[in-house]
Write an enzyme that holds these catalytic residues in place. Structure first.
Site, PDB file in Angstrom:
ATOM      1  N   HIS A 160       0.828  -1.221   0.000  1.00 28.17           N
ATOM      2  CA  HIS A 160       0.000   0.000   0.000  1.00 28.17           C
ATOM      3  C   HIS A 160       0.858   1.266   0.000  1.00 28.17           C
ATOM      4  CE1 HIS A 160      -3.421  -2.633   0.928  1.00 28.17           C
ATOM      5  NE2 HIS A 160      -2.652  -3.164   1.871  1.00 28.17           N
ATOM      6  N   SER A 281      15.071  20.361 -17.605  1.00 34.23           N
ATOM      7  CA  SER A 281      13.933  21.257 -17.788  1.00 34.23           C
ATOM      8  C   SER A 281      14.372  22.476 -18.583  1.00 34.23           C
ATOM      9  CB  SER A 281      13.377  21.694 -16.435  1.00 34.23           C
ATOM     10  OG  SER A 281      12.507  22.797 -16.569  1.00 34.23           O
ATOM     11  N   LYS A 287      16.655  20.623 -12.500  1.00 34.72           N
ATOM     12  CA  LYS A 287      15.878  19.407 -12.711  1.00 34.72           C
ATOM     13  C   LYS A 287      16.687  18.308 -13.411  1.00 34.72           C
ATOM     14  CE  LYS A 287      12.133  18.769 -11.970  1.00 34.72           C
ATOM     15  NZ  LYS A 287      10.972  19.095 -12.830  1.00 34.72           N
ATOM     16  N   GLU A 294       9.648   7.374 -17.296  1.00 30.85           N
ATOM     17  CA  GLU A 294       8.282   7.851 -17.508  1.00 30.85           C
ATOM     18  C   GLU A 294       7.732   7.375 -18.853  1.00 30.85           C
ATOM     19  OE1 GLU A 294       8.523  11.960 -14.861  1.00 30.85           O
ATOM     20  OE2 GLU A 294       8.844  12.034 -17.026  1.00 30.85           O
TER      21      GLU A 294
END
Length: 464
Positions: A160, A281, A287, A294
């Protein structure tokens, strides 16, 4: 407008083909990828026709040489595919006929495009299965190779997305090795069903031409022949099963990518991703974005969508062949391309990533990862599981209020909770001692994990 009579099926037709129909129905824009399989299958078919007396040896040799020459031209990029010829099969056959005349026209004896397409597609999928299996083996090796680098590191295990119990890092790496191992087993099982020759079942009922399907099967390394011509003409189970296996592979990759995306955040700080597989970025200079992970996660949606499209495609189709089945190849091609690229990059990311040992160790005692081990310690002295669960839950509540680990509680507090909780509780508290307390087969017990690492090294051909 193109003349119907110029089509391989155009003899009975009158009038011309609407050019919109040609654009709508062509498949050569995507099935040209089957050219190598089409030529290989046609060569085997021609040799079989010669063996059964339907071609002379000279005709066979002319056809084989012509097909090989066309194959070289396609590979070199000098072959012109024509949309009006509909598909790769007719483009190859028309070019052969232009060069050989009536000899070329004999090639299609005893077969239909229905069984020809299915044969080519099975050959392509068989090759794709072998490529995917090898890539998965490389990914497994990347995970198992980490086991020496990360030996002894303890990670928090989650359910969880809440801290649950401690696990060895190597136990985690082997979990994915097992998942991809099952994927490879499914590929092998799928390959067995793919590897049945449909050629010779013709359009749907077989042929009156004296052909030898077993001869072609042996030449193309098929394990057998499809038994029923009606089934063969309509069957795309083999393609959908392959798409399903690819979908499970993509789902496993997506789960792994999601975890490593989380692990690489400032909130977790468990993992440093290799910069070669990240991007920055355009506005925020600090970043380091996990774009490859992804995209692996995101591209899973394409693979799932392709499987869904294939399942809907065959829903309710009557026997035998229907043109709907032309739409199978773009979906399978896309899923295979997507999964192959994802697995290849995943192996590189797994190899290049580094665990942030200090950050992991710093917070390892948080989350009461040893609570279940303490409960089982109490069970082993005769306390019922439900009772032990309640007792340890209350002790965790005490520790949480003080914001201390269980090992910081006083012995008197343990004994007040239950007299069986004596000085021995401290031998199972703390993540390192909790890890040592595991003993069941398949668990994160160090001896069990070491045994599994050795087994996987042997299976994957790695140095012990």
């Amino acid at each position: 407008m193109a003349k119907q009579q110029h089509k391989p099926w155009g003899g009975v037709f009158e009038g011309d083909v609407d050019p919109r129909v040609e654009r709508f129905s062509e498949s050569v824009s995507f099935d040209h990828r089957l050219y190598a399989q089409d030529i290989r299958g046609s060569i085997a078919h021609a040799r079989m026709l010669a063996e059964t007396g339907m071609l002379s040896a000279d005709e066979r040799d002319q056809i084989v040489a012509g097909l090989e020459e066309i194959g070289h031209e396609i590979a070199a990029g000098t072959f012109e595919f024509k949309q009006e010829l509909e598909d790769v099969h007719m483009n190859v056959e028309r070019k052969l006929t232009e060069r050989l005349g009536d000899v070329g026209r004999k090639l299609h004896t005893g077969r239909s495009r229905n069984d020809q397409v299915s044969t080519d597609f099975r050959l392509w999928i068989r090759d794709a299965i072998d490529r995917t299996d090898q890539l998965l083996a490389n990914l497994q090796r990347a995970f198992v190779d980490r086991c020496d680098r990360d030996h002894g590191i303890i990670l928090p295990g989650y359910t969880h997305l809440q801290r649950a119990q401690p696990v060895l890092a190597n136990h985690y790496w082997l979990a994915y090795t097992e998942k991809f191992g099952r994927d490879r087993e499914r590929l092998a099982e799928c390959r067995r069903r793919v590897n049945q020759l449909p050629l010779g079942t013709a359009a749907l009922a077989g042929t009156t031409i004296p052909i030898d399907r077993r001869h072609v099967a042996a030449a193309l390394d098929f394990e057998g022949v499809v038994a029923n011509s009606l089934d063969s003409s309509s069957d795309r189970d083999f393609a959908i099963e392959f798409a399903f296996v690819l979908t499970l592979i993509a789902e496993h990759l997506s789960t792994w990518a999601e975890e490593w995306i989380l692990w690489s955040t400032a909130e977790f700080r468990f993992l440093r991703l290799p910069h070669a597989y990240c991007t920055g970025s355009s506005i925020m200079p600090q970043k380091i974005n996990p774009d490859v992970l992804e995209l692996i996660r995101g591209k899973t949606a394409r693979v799932v969508g392709n499987l869904t499209s294939l399942l809907v495609l065959i829903k309710g189709l009557p026997l035998a062949y229907n043109r709907d089945l032309q739409e199978d190849k773009p979906r399978v091609f896309d899923s295979a391309d997507t999964v192959e690229a994802s697995v290849e990059l995943a192996a590189a990311v797994v190899t290049g990533a580094e665990l942030n040992r200090p950050a992991i160790h710093e917070r390892l005692e948080r989350g009461y990862l040893d609570a279940t081990t303490l409960m089982e310690h109490l069970i082993k002295v005769g306390v019922p599981q439900r009772t032990a669960h309640e007792i340890i839950g209350k002790l965790v509540g005490v520790a949480m209020k003080r914001d201390v680990p269980l090992a910081k509680l006083e012995l008197a507090e343990f004994q007040a909770a239950h007299p069986a909780l004596d000085q021995s509780v401290y031998t199972v508290l703390g993540v390192e001692q909790a890890i040592l307390a595991f003993s069941s087969e398949g668990s994160t017990a160090p001896a069990m994990v070491a045994k599994q690492v050795a087994l996987w090294k042997e299976r994957l051909g790695l140095e012990p």
